[in-house]
Enzyme design. Structure first.
Site, mmCIF file in Angstrom:
data_model
loop_
_atom_site.group_PDB
_atom_site.id
_atom_site.type_symbol
_atom_site.label_atom_id
_atom_site.label_comp_id
_atom_site.label_asym_id
_atom_site.label_seq_id
_atom_site.Cartn_x
_atom_site.Cartn_y
_atom_site.Cartn_z
ATOM 1 N N HIS A 191 -2.690 7.449 6.991
ATOM 2 C CA HIS A 191 -1.705 8.333 6.347
ATOM 3 C C HIS A 191 -2.361 9.621 5.855
ATOM 4 C CE1 HIS A 191 2.135 6.288 6.247
ATOM 5 N NE2 HIS A 191 1.595 5.162 5.823
ATOM 6 N N CYS A 250 5.585 -0.451 7.137
ATOM 7 C CA CYS A 250 5.202 0.771 6.424
ATOM 8 C C CYS A 250 6.407 1.222 5.610
ATOM 9 C CB CYS A 250 4.814 1.852 7.428
ATOM 10 S SG CYS A 250 4.417 3.430 6.658
ATOM 11 N N LEU A 251 6.179 1.612 4.367
ATOM 12 C CA LEU A 251 7.289 2.033 3.509
ATOM 13 C C LEU A 251 7.974 3.290 4.046
ATOM 14 C CD1 LEU A 251 5.777 1.299 -0.019
ATOM 15 C CD2 LEU A 251 7.464 -0.054 1.243
ATOM 16 N N GLN A 271 2.713 10.008 1.418
ATOM 17 C CA GLN A 271 4.034 9.380 1.600
ATOM 18 C C GLN A 271 5.027 9.790 0.521
ATOM 19 O OE1 GLN A 271 2.291 5.229 2.246
ATOM 20 N NE2 GLN A 271 4.180 5.122 3.411
ATOM 21 N N HIS A 326 -4.633 1.412 7.524
ATOM 22 C CA HIS A 326 -3.269 1.951 7.589
ATOM 23 C C HIS A 326 -3.101 3.121 6.607
ATOM 24 C CE1 HIS A 326 1.248 1.323 8.000
ATOM 25 N NE2 HIS A 326 1.152 2.105 6.939
ATOM 26 N N GLU A 327 -3.546 2.911 5.368
ATOM 27 C CA GLU A 327 -3.389 3.965 4.354
ATOM 28 C C GLU A 327 -4.320 5.144 4.636
ATOM 29 O OE1 GLU A 327 -0.823 3.713 2.689
ATOM 30 O OE2 GLU A 327 -0.514 1.567 3.044
ATOM 31 N N GLY A 353 0.828 -1.198 0.000
ATOM 32 C CA GLY A 353 0.000 0.000 0.000
ATOM 33 C C GLY A 353 0.862 1.247 0.000
#
Ligand code: NI
Length: 168
Positions: A138, A92-93, A50, A134-135, A45
């Site tokens: 963000h 997480c990236l 991000q 999660h996204e 994701g």
């Protein structure tokens, strides 16, 4: 085009994703960039915030490696319902090398626009439900570290700060 993924503690990760008024070709190019960036990472994701774009948009693909890709696009997402609880070990990236248990709803119902600007609603569970939450976080400027207890929060913060200092 592969874009640079911001890493915690970059302050831009705290910006919110603003509502997209119209799904234009420019937005579709951003979606393509985000998908390319997510697959290259690789990750399941990626939210627009991000990569430093403060718009309400994220992409998810939770297909297994031996399955065909299953890119899902969420523009202006709203979580309408959250049901039951689950603890998921998340990465997480924006937090390379970090995985931590996070408490989430086990099922969600979400409404969003797709890449053609059409409204859809989706009921999800398991990894997809976790990824959506999660996204979505963000886009609110909320990060996985915010879900951790004080001790783990401090450890993760220190680890990421050290990483940022080393690459500065
Ligand atoms: Ni993330």
């Amino acid at each position: 085009m592969i874009r640079t993924i911001l890493h915690y503690p970059d302050k831009r990760l705290r910006e919110k994703g603003l509502k997209i008024e119209k799904v234009t070709d420019e937005i579709r190019t951003l979606i393509d960039d985000m998908a390319e960036t997510m697959y290259a990472a690789p990750g399941v994701g990626l939210a627009a915030t991000q990569i430093g774009e403060s718009v309400s948009l994220f992409v998810i693909d939770v297909a297994e490696q031996d399955e065909p890709s299953d890119l899902r696009v969420f523009i202006n997402p709203e979580i309408l319902e959250r049901e039951d609880a689950i603890t998921w070990t998340e990465g997480c990236l924006s937090f390379p090398g970090v995985t931590e248990d996070v408490d989430r709803a086990a099922k969600v119902k979400v409404r969003a626009l797709d890449r053609d600007g059409k409204v859809f609603t989706l009921e999800a569970e398991g990894l997809l439900a976790v990824a959506i939450q999660h996204e979505y976080d963000h886009l609110e400027g909320v990060l996985m570290i915010d879900h951790l207890g004080p001790l783990k929060k401090r450890l993760v913060h220190r680890k990421m700060q050290k990483r940022a200092d080393a690459s500065a």
